[in-house]
Write a protein that holds these residues in place. Structure first.
Motif, PDB file in Angstrom:
ATOM      1  N   MET A 166      36.735  38.583  47.617  1.00 39.44           N
ATOM      2  CA  MET A 166      37.110  39.888  47.072  1.00 39.44           C
ATOM      3  C   MET A 166      38.441  40.344  47.678  1.00 39.44           C
ATOM      4  SD  MET A 166      35.309  40.905  44.743  1.00 39.44           S
ATOM      5  CE  MET A 166      34.297  39.643  43.987  1.00 39.44           C
ATOM      6  N   PRO A 167      39.237  41.070  46.896  1.00 40.30           N
ATOM      7  CA  PRO A 167      40.574  41.426  47.389  1.00 40.30           C
ATOM      8  C   PRO A 167      40.520  42.498  48.468  1.00 40.30           C
ATOM      9  CG  PRO A 167      40.118  42.519  45.301  1.00 40.30           C
ATOM     10  CD  PRO A 167      38.960  41.610  45.567  1.00 40.30           C
TER      11      PRO A 167
ATOM     12  N   LYS B  51      35.571  34.958  26.842  1.00 41.38           N
ATOM     13  CA  LYS B  51      34.772  36.095  26.391  1.00 41.38           C
ATOM     14  C   LYS B  51      34.965  37.276  27.355  1.00 41.38           C
ATOM     15  CE  LYS B  51      32.680  33.681  23.175  1.00 41.38           C
ATOM     16  NZ  LYS B  51      33.262  33.673  21.842  1.00 41.38           N
ATOM     17  N   VAL B  52      34.614  38.444  26.831  1.00 46.35           N
ATOM     18  CA  VAL B  52      34.929  39.670  27.542  1.00 46.35           C
ATOM     19  C   VAL B  52      34.201  39.781  28.898  1.00 46.35           C
ATOM     20  CG1 VAL B  52      33.205  41.262  26.536  1.00 46.35           C
ATOM     21  CG2 VAL B  52      35.541  42.020  26.887  1.00 46.35           C
ATOM     22  N   GLU B  53      32.994  39.236  28.989  1.00 45.34           N
ATOM     23  CA  GLU B  53      32.258  39.287  30.268  1.00 45.34           C
ATOM     24  C   GLU B  53      33.017  38.493  31.336  1.00 45.34           C
ATOM     25  OE1 GLU B  53      30.977  38.528  27.392  1.00 45.34           O
ATOM     26  OE2 GLU B  53      29.290  39.877  27.018  1.00 45.34           O
ATOM     27  N   THR B  54      33.619  37.386  30.910  1.00 46.54           N
ATOM     28  CA  THR B  54      34.366  36.533  31.842  1.00 46.54           C
ATOM     29  C   THR B  54      35.688  37.198  32.224  1.00 46.54           C
ATOM     30  OG1 THR B  54      33.422  34.722  30.570  1.00 46.54           O
ATOM     31  CG2 THR B  54      35.114  34.146  32.187  1.00 46.54           C
ATOM     32  N   ILE B  55      36.361  37.757  31.211  1.00 50.98           N
ATOM     33  CA  ILE B  55      37.640  38.431  31.496  1.00 50.98           C
ATOM     34  C   ILE B  55      37.421  39.575  32.477  1.00 50.98           C
ATOM     35  CG2 ILE B  55      39.520  39.811  30.493  1.00 50.98           C
ATOM     36  CD1 ILE B  55      39.021  38.256  27.853  1.00 50.98           C
ATOM     37  N   ALA B  56      36.373  40.378  32.233  1.00 51.09           N
ATOM     38  CA  ALA B  56      36.129  41.551  33.091  1.00 51.09           C
ATOM     39  C   ALA B  56      35.941  41.138  34.543  1.00 51.09           C
ATOM     40  CB  ALA B  56      34.900  42.319  32.584  1.00 51.09           C
ATOM     41  N   ILE B  57      35.393  39.956  34.763  1.00 52.82           N
ATOM     42  CA  ILE B  57      35.131  39.518  36.143  1.00 52.82           C
ATOM     43  C   ILE B  57      36.300  38.726  36.733  1.00 52.82           C
ATOM     44  CG2 ILE B  57      33.644  37.995  37.537  1.00 52.82           C
ATOM     45  CD1 ILE B  57      31.298  39.008  35.773  1.00 52.82           C
ATOM     46  N   GLN B  58      36.986  37.956  35.905  1.00 50.84           N
ATOM     47  CA  GLN B  58      37.998  37.038  36.449  1.00 50.84           C
ATOM     48  C   GLN B  58      39.429  37.569  36.414  1.00 50.84           C
ATOM     49  OE1 GLN B  58      37.292  34.346  38.066  1.00 50.84           O
ATOM     50  NE2 GLN B  58      35.111  34.258  37.614  1.00 50.84           N
TER      51      GLN B  58
ATOM     52  N   ASN C  45      51.922  48.173  43.815  1.00 50.07           N
ATOM     53  CA  ASN C  45      51.163  47.645  44.951  1.00 50.07           C
ATOM     54  C   ASN C  45      50.155  46.626  44.425  1.00 50.07           C
ATOM     55  OD1 ASN C  45      48.422  48.982  44.652  1.00 50.07           O
ATOM     56  ND2 ASN C  45      49.790  50.752  44.573  1.00 50.07           N
ATOM     57  N   PRO C  46      49.663  45.734  45.259  1.00 42.20           N
ATOM     58  CA  PRO C  46      48.826  44.621  44.779  1.00 42.20           C
ATOM     59  C   PRO C  46      47.547  45.088  44.090  1.00 42.20           C
ATOM     60  CG  PRO C  46      49.558  44.223  47.028  1.00 42.20           C
ATOM     61  CD  PRO C  46      49.971  45.618  46.704  1.00 42.20           C
ATOM     62  N   ASN C  47      46.932  46.173  44.564  1.00 39.03           N
ATOM     63  CA  ASN C  47      45.687  46.620  43.923  1.00 39.03           C
ATOM     64  C   ASN C  47      45.945  47.144  42.513  1.00 39.03           C
ATOM     65  OD1 ASN C  47      45.114  47.378  47.146  1.00 39.03           O
ATOM     66  ND2 ASN C  47      43.482  46.313  46.059  1.00 39.03           N
ATOM     67  N   ARG C  48      47.069  47.844  42.352  1.00 41.50           N
ATOM     68  CA  ARG C  48      47.405  48.356  41.012  1.00 41.50           C
ATOM     69  C   ARG C  48      47.774  47.205  40.083  1.00 41.50           C
ATOM     70  NH1 ARG C  48      51.833  52.730  41.275  1.00 41.50           N
ATOM     71  NH2 ARG C  48      53.228  51.365  40.128  1.00 41.50           N
ATOM     72  N   LYS C  49      48.515  46.252  40.616  1.00 40.22           N
ATOM     73  CA  LYS C  49      48.897  45.067  39.807  1.00 40.22           C
ATOM     74  C   LYS C  49      47.652  44.363  39.275  1.00 40.22           C
ATOM     75  CE  LYS C  49      53.081  43.096  41.938  1.00 40.22           C
ATOM     76  NZ  LYS C  49      54.086  43.185  40.921  1.00 40.22           N
ATOM     77  N   ALA C  50      46.666  44.157  40.152  1.00 38.17           N
ATOM     78  CA  ALA C  50      45.443  43.434  39.760  1.00 38.17           C
ATOM     79  C   ALA C  50      44.688  44.226  38.691  1.00 38.17           C
ATOM     80  CB  ALA C  50      44.562  43.202  40.984  1.00 38.17           C
ATOM     81  N   LEU C  51      44.608  45.536  38.894  1.00 43.12           N
ATOM     82  CA  LEU C  51      43.928  46.395  37.911  1.00 43.12           C
ATOM     83  C   LEU C  51      44.628  46.331  36.556  1.00 43.12           C
ATOM     84  CD1 LEU C  51      41.957  48.718  37.157  1.00 43.12           C
ATOM     85  CD2 LEU C  51      43.699  50.312  38.004  1.00 43.12           C
ATOM     86  N   GLU C  52      45.960  46.446  36.595  1.00 36.86           N
ATOM     87  CA  GLU C  52      46.721  46.441  35.330  1.00 36.86           C
ATOM     88  C   GLU C  52      46.592  45.091  34.617  1.00 36.86           C
ATOM     89  OE1 GLU C  52      50.631  47.783  36.548  1.00 36.86           O
ATOM     90  OE2 GLU C  52      50.051  49.903  36.403  1.00 36.86           O
ATOM     91  N   GLU C  53      46.545  44.008  35.408  1.00 34.98           N
ATOM     92  CA  GLU C  53      46.388  42.688  34.800  1.00 34.98           C
ATOM     93  C   GLU C  53      45.044  42.590  34.067  1.00 34.98           C
ATOM     94  OE1 GLU C  53      47.429  39.621  37.652  1.00 34.98           O
ATOM     95  OE2 GLU C  53      46.155  38.211  36.542  1.00 34.98           O
ATOM     96  N   CYS C  54      44.002  43.105  34.696  1.00 31.23           N
ATOM     97  CA  CYS C  54      42.665  43.039  34.099  1.00 31.23           C
ATOM     98  C   CYS C  54      42.603  43.894  32.827  1.00 31.23           C
ATOM     99  CB  CYS C  54      41.635  43.514  35.123  1.00 31.23           C
ATOM    100  SG  CYS C  54      39.961  43.392  34.522  1.00 31.23           S
TER     101      CYS C  54
END
Ligand code: PLP
Length: 381
Positions: free
Chosen positions: A22-23, A2-9, A46-55
């Motif tokens: 936390m990263p 569900k979207v609440e889980t995706i937004a957090i994980q 960069n790792p922060n952008r990668k994580a954001l794009e993945e989410c």
């Protein structure tokens, strides 16, 4: 999930060395050659952008997300991926910055455009030319909250081999999923609800699997260089973690306020897709799971009264932008300049997460003040 889980994980990793939940923010410009991450230079990735794009990819159910330094840079990234001589159909009430980008900047590079009322499907069909490559819609639109039928426009675009891009900033992926309705690209100004705290600027393009401009948009990100900083990516991801819950609050507060404003004697129009009086209330209920935190009102007495109402609120801050936890109000037409099509009596309201009773009381005192003057001086209206 569900979207609440995706937004957090989504995009979340636990630090292998120290177990940090936390990263870290990777404040480095460059990376040692030969490292096994493949990272070379921070503009490229960069790792922060990668994580954001993945989410964001996961939230939009797309194939990849491409993060930019602002919503406008994201829109420009898509437009720049087109060829000289290509034609775009653009919503006639699209965010004024996008209209200016097209008219003043992209036109110099040979991109043609036609403004169309995207709620009129026959007008869309009639405006398509042989060189039309992209239809660009914004729903809900800024600031008139017009609702465009994403599936219907996607059907027209597909029939003619044209790409469809949707600016979904006001809905967020929590309330609307354009890629699942047939769009090729969805764009957000992440400055707004995604960040949610009015402390950054950002933008993102999320692509449907196989959409043909994607490699070019990725190149424009890396080589054009309008990239978000590692810190902004970190802040944005932190904001997204609470997005589903914040959107619930924005929607609930905005609906209550919109219903109240419809009853106020100084207000002659309320634009909010959650109201039965909105011309596309039914369509909005079908393609959105909530109506968002944005609304616009038009007040009796014109531009001067609108300006005075905006200046008279105490909790709503008079400021540009939207989607933060704090409520904002803006007399919109003056900020949009000479080409603005926005009615001069319109106030755009970004409903935040303060208690709704305080927000209602604040609007009531600002509107009542002006209404008393109007009733006392009927000839001046
Ligand atoms: N799209 C929409 C619908 C917007 O409301 C805005 C800004 O208000 C933008 C794009 C541009 O975003 P940014 O200010 O992050 O460049």
């Amino acid at each position: 999930m569900k979207v609440e889980t995706i937004a957090i994980q989504a995009g979340r990793t636990i630090d292998k060395d120290i177990g940090a939940v936390m990263p870290p923010i990777h404040l480095t410009t460059t990376y040692q050659r030969g490292n096994d991450t493949g990272l070379v230079y921070s503009r490229l990735d960069n790792p922060n952008r990668k994580a954001l794009e993945e989410c964001l990819t996961a939230l939009e159910e797309g194939s990849e997300a491409i993060a930019f330094a602002s919503g406008m840079a994201a829109v420009a990234g898509v437009f720049q991926a087109l060829q000289h001589g290509d034609h775009i159909l653009l919503a006639d009430d699209t965010y004024f910055g996008v209209r200016e980008l097209t008219m003043n900047i992209m036109s110099r590079w040979g991109l043609q455009h036609t403004l169309v009322d995207m709620t009129d499907l026959a007008a869309i069909r009639a405006s398509i030319r042989d060189n039309t490559r992209l239809i660009w819609i914004e729903t809900p639109s800024n600031p008139m909250l017009k609702i465009t039928d994403i599936s219907a426009v996607a059907g027209i675009a597909k029939d003619r081999g044209i790409l469809l891009g949707v600016d979904g900033t006001w809905a967020t992926p929590i309330l609307q999923k354009p890629l699942l309705l047939g769009a090729d690209y969805v764009v957000h100004s992440s400055t707004k609800c995604l960040g949610g705290h009015s402390d950054l600027t950002g933008g993102v393009v999320v692509a449907r699997e196989g959409a043909e401009l994607t490699p070019s948009i990725r190149e424009i990100q890396a080589i054009g260089g309008a990239v978000p900083s590692a810190f902004d990516c970190w802040l944005l991801l932190r904001g997204i973690r609470t997005l589903p819950w914040r959107m619930r609050g924005h929607c609930a507060n905005a609906l209550e306020i919109a219903e109240y404003l419809e009853t106020h004697p100084l207000v002659h129009r309320v634009h909010y897709p959650g109201l039965a009086s909105h011309p596309a209330n039914r369509l909005a209920s079908e393609q959105m799971s909530g109506f968002g935190g944005m609304l616009s009102i038009q007040v009796k007495g014109g531009t001067d009264v609108a300006a005075r109402v905006a200046a008279g609120t105490r909790i709503f801050t008079q400021a540009t932008s939207l989607g933060g936890v704090e409520s904002l109000i803006e007399h919109r037409a003056p900020i949009e300049g000479a080409t603005s099509k926005t009615p001069t009596d319109l106030l755009r309201i970004s409903v935040g997460l303060e208690h709704v009773s305080d927000l209602l009381a604040d609007l009531e005192q600002a509107l009542n003040d002006q209404d008393k003057t109007r009733v006392a001086n009927p000839d001046n209206q």
